[in-house]
Each structure stands twice: as structure tokens, then as C-alpha cells.
Design an enzyme around this catalytic site. Structure first.
Site, PDB file in Angstrom:
ATOM      1  CB  THR A 155      -0.864  -0.049   1.279  1.00  0.00           C
ATOM      2  OG1 THR A 155      -1.774  -1.116   1.122  1.00  0.00           O
ATOM      3  CG2 THR A 155      -1.627   1.223   1.548  1.00  0.00           C
ATOM      4  NE  ARG A 183      -9.713  -6.532   3.901  1.00  0.00           N
ATOM      5  CZ  ARG A 183      -8.632  -5.770   3.828  1.00  0.00           C
ATOM      6  NH1 ARG A 183      -8.214  -5.311   2.668  1.00  0.00           N
ATOM      7  NH2 ARG A 183      -7.960  -5.490   4.913  1.00  0.00           N
ATOM      8  CB  SER A 185      -8.528  -1.861   2.732  1.00  0.00           C
ATOM      9  OG  SER A 185      -8.156  -0.513   2.587  1.00  0.00           O
ATOM     10  CG  ASP A 186      -6.182   0.248   6.708  1.00  0.00           C
ATOM     11  OD1 ASP A 186      -5.975  -0.743   5.976  1.00  0.00           O
ATOM     12  OD2 ASP A 186      -5.337   1.138   6.871  1.00  0.00           O
ATOM     13  N   GLY A 205      -0.585  -2.118   6.488  1.00  0.00           N
ATOM     14  CA  GLY A 205      -0.643  -3.331   7.309  1.00  0.00           C
ATOM     15  C   GLY A 205      -1.977  -4.028   7.107  1.00  0.00           C
ATOM     16  CB  VAL A 206      -3.655  -6.831   8.817  1.00  0.00           C
ATOM     17  CG1 VAL A 206      -5.024  -7.505   8.786  1.00  0.00           C
ATOM     18  CG2 VAL A 206      -2.575  -7.804   8.356  1.00  0.00           C
ATOM     19  N   GLY A 207      -5.632  -4.320   7.336  1.00  0.00           N
ATOM     20  CA  GLY A 207      -6.690  -3.333   7.544  1.00  0.00           C
ATOM     21  C   GLY A 207      -7.546  -3.624   8.763  1.00  0.00           C
TER      22      GLY A 207
HETATM   23  N1  ASP Z   1      -3.977  -1.884   4.716  1.00  0.00           N
HETATM   24  C1  ASP Z   1      -4.225  -2.543   3.459  1.00  0.00           C
HETATM   25  C2  ASP Z   1      -5.461  -3.392   3.563  1.00  0.00           C
HETATM   26  O1  ASP Z   1      -5.715  -3.963   4.608  1.00  0.00           O
HETATM   27  C3  ASP Z   1      -3.110  -3.421   3.016  1.00  0.00           C
HETATM   28  C4  ASP Z   1      -1.732  -2.861   3.143  1.00  0.00           C
HETATM   29  O2  ASP Z   1      -1.518  -1.883   3.826  1.00  0.00           O
HETATM   30  O3  ASP Z   1      -0.840  -3.423   2.533  1.00  0.00           O
HETATM   31  O4  ASP Z   1      -6.136  -3.551   2.591  1.00  0.00           O
END
Ligand code: ASP
Length: 280
Positions: A155, A183, A185-186, A205-207
């Protein structure tokens, strides 16, 4: 004037030394071009410009080269926040445009400022955004091999403080890769991208983890209430540890503090404030 950017996470298990060097070079060039642009433009204009450059770069998971969802479609999300006017705008799961961040900018002066899916696409077309296929041969191959699941995160984001001391943040993503279609994302929420007069933050990171703690808004709120940027960020990262959350942030505060951190090694980033710095 300050500028900091990120290009998501670097996966040691799935990336080569060559990719690392290419990302260092791309981020260094883009942050340098962005800092030059910032001399004559506002923070808001600059974060949009810089995230557009990052979206156009195939190495990163945003715009061209974004990751593909489990039904084979590339849906992108992007947002912008202007710390001066306290306006947030964004698009969620938009398809077939070149620069989602530019569509987010177009929404900034509208009454309805966050659009998703077909509504976002219709708005883009009405505003002159031409059809564009952002799927690169590389991403298509990864999709077909079904091997880009939790790695290769990339990202992009940017936080800028302009000559007037105004701060803005922008973030853009192709998502996690292989997610359930649509889905969210954040990246186009206040958990992933936020700014006010005191600070601006862009996350990667993980949204789901980022949303769980409301990361960007929380860091900015803590700075607004008197913490230093580093303290505010580190304290918020402590909260991620409760569930082994996975995130990285870049941030700038109005005292001129620039900070970045990540919960797992490691986010790729670069900054410029008269001196170029890049991840190692
Ligand atoms: N934050 C993004 C998501 O969860 C992914 C990423 O930051 O790489 O979609």
C-alpha cells in the site's frame, strides 16, 4: 516543510534484494520530487500528487500494480484528509481507473465525500476519468499462482506539512490480495488515514488490525491532547500487541516531528525535510 511517504511492507520471504533496491530507489526519487513540488503547493495538493506517483509505480500495491481480489478483479481504495479544513474524502473498491487518489480529491468539495464500488466508478466517469486497466502481467501471474496471500504488502501513503504549517495525509491501496470481493480496507477510513491541525498519519498493514484500534485517528487524537508524536504512536502500537496486530505508520506533527514505526519488520518508507532519508 516536511514530507514522508510509505510503500507498504517489505516481505523478506517473498522479495529479493533486487526488489528492495528498486523500492529504495523509487521511494527516494518520489519523495525528492514530492518535496520539490511542496515548495510551491499546499500539503493537500502535495499528498495527492505524491500518492498519484506511487499509484503509477508498478512496484507498489496501489493503482497500477495493485493486488487482485479472489474473484479476479482489482478493486482499489484511496482517501485524502486535509488537516486544515478537516475534510476527509475517499473511494472504496473502485475499478478501472488509473488514479483512485485523484477521484478522492474530486470528492473533497462535494457533500457526499466517500463513495464505493459502482457509485464511485460512475462519479469518476462523470468527472472525466477514462477507463484504465491497472492489472499488470506480474499481478495477474501472482493471482493465477495464488501465491500473494499475506505477503508482498505495498500500500502507499504520504503525509506532508506545507510552508504554512498545514498538514494533509493520503493513502491508496489494492488491498490484501485474494480477499473476499468488496472487502473494505482501512485505507479509505479514518483508521487508516487522518489529519488535523496537530498531526497527520497514513497507515499500512492488515486493515482489520488497523481498524480494530482506530490507529490513525487515535495517534492524531493523542497528539492533539498533548502527547509527542512518538509517544502517541508508540502507545497506540502497544494496543496492537493485544492481538498481535500488524501495522506500520508514517506521521508528521505540527511541531515538525516526523516519525515512522511498524509492528513487524518492516515497512518501506522515505522522508525529506531538506535531507533525504530512506529505509534500509
Ligand atoms: N492496509 C491494506 C489493507 O488492509 C493493506 C496494506 O496496507 O498493505 O487492505
Amino acid at each position: 516543510m516536511k514530507l514522508i511517504i510509505h510503500g507498504g511492507f517489505f516481505s523478506e520471504s517473498s522479495s529479493s534484494e533486487e526488489t528492495k533496491i528498486a523500492k529504495q530507489k523509487a521511494l527516494s526519487e518520489i519523495v525528492t520530487a514530492g518535496y520539490e513540488y511542496l515548495q510551491l503547493h499546499t500539503a493537500l495538493e502535495t499528498v495527492t500528487y505524491v500518492v498519484g506517483l506511487l499509484e503509477d509505480h508498478e512496484l507498489f500495491n496501489a493503482g497500477t500494480g495493485g493486488q487482485i481480489q479472489s474473484d479476479g478483479k482489482l478493486r482499489m481504495s484511496a482517501s485524502i484528509m486535509d488537516g486544515e479544513s478537516l475534510r476527509f474524502s475517499g473511494v472504496i473498491n473502485i475499478e478501472d481507473v488509473k488514479n483512485p487518489v485523484q477521484v478522492a480529491l474530486k470528492l473533497m468539495d462535494k457533500e457526499d465525500r466517500v463513495l464505493s464500488g459502482p457509485g464511485a466508478l460512475a462519479f469518476a466517469r462523470q468527472n472525466g476519468f477514462e477507463p484504465y486497466n491497472p492489472i499488470t502481467p506480474q499481478r495477474q501471474q501472482e493471482f493465477e499462482e495464488k501465491r500473494n496471500q499475506q505477503n508482498n504488502k505495498g500500500t502507499v501513503g504520504c503525509v506532508a506539512m506545507d510552508a504554512d504549517g498545514n498538514i494533509a495525509a493520503a493513502t491508496s491501496t489494492g488491498g490484501k490480495g485474494f480477499e473476499i470481493p468488496c472487502r473494505v480496507s482501512d485505507s479509505a477510513t479514518v483508521a487508516g488515514n487522518y489529519a488535523n491541525k496537530f498531526a497527520g498519519v497514513s497507515c499500512t498493514g492488515v486493515g482489520e488490525d488497523i481498524v480494530n484500534v482506530g490507529l490513525a485517528l487515535k495517534v492524531v487524537t493523542r497528539v492533539t491532547d498533548g502527547m509527542s508524536l512518538q509517544q502517541a504512536t508508540d502507545k497506540s502500537f502497544e494496543e496492537l500487541k493485544q492481538f498481535d496486530g500488524f501495522a506500520g505508520v508514517i506521521a508528521i506533527s505540527n511541531t515538525g516531528e516526523m516519525y515512522h514505526t511498524d509492528s513487524h519488520p518492516y515497512m518501506v518508507w522515505a522522508s525529506f525535510d531538506g535531507r533525504l532519508q530512506v529505509f534500509n
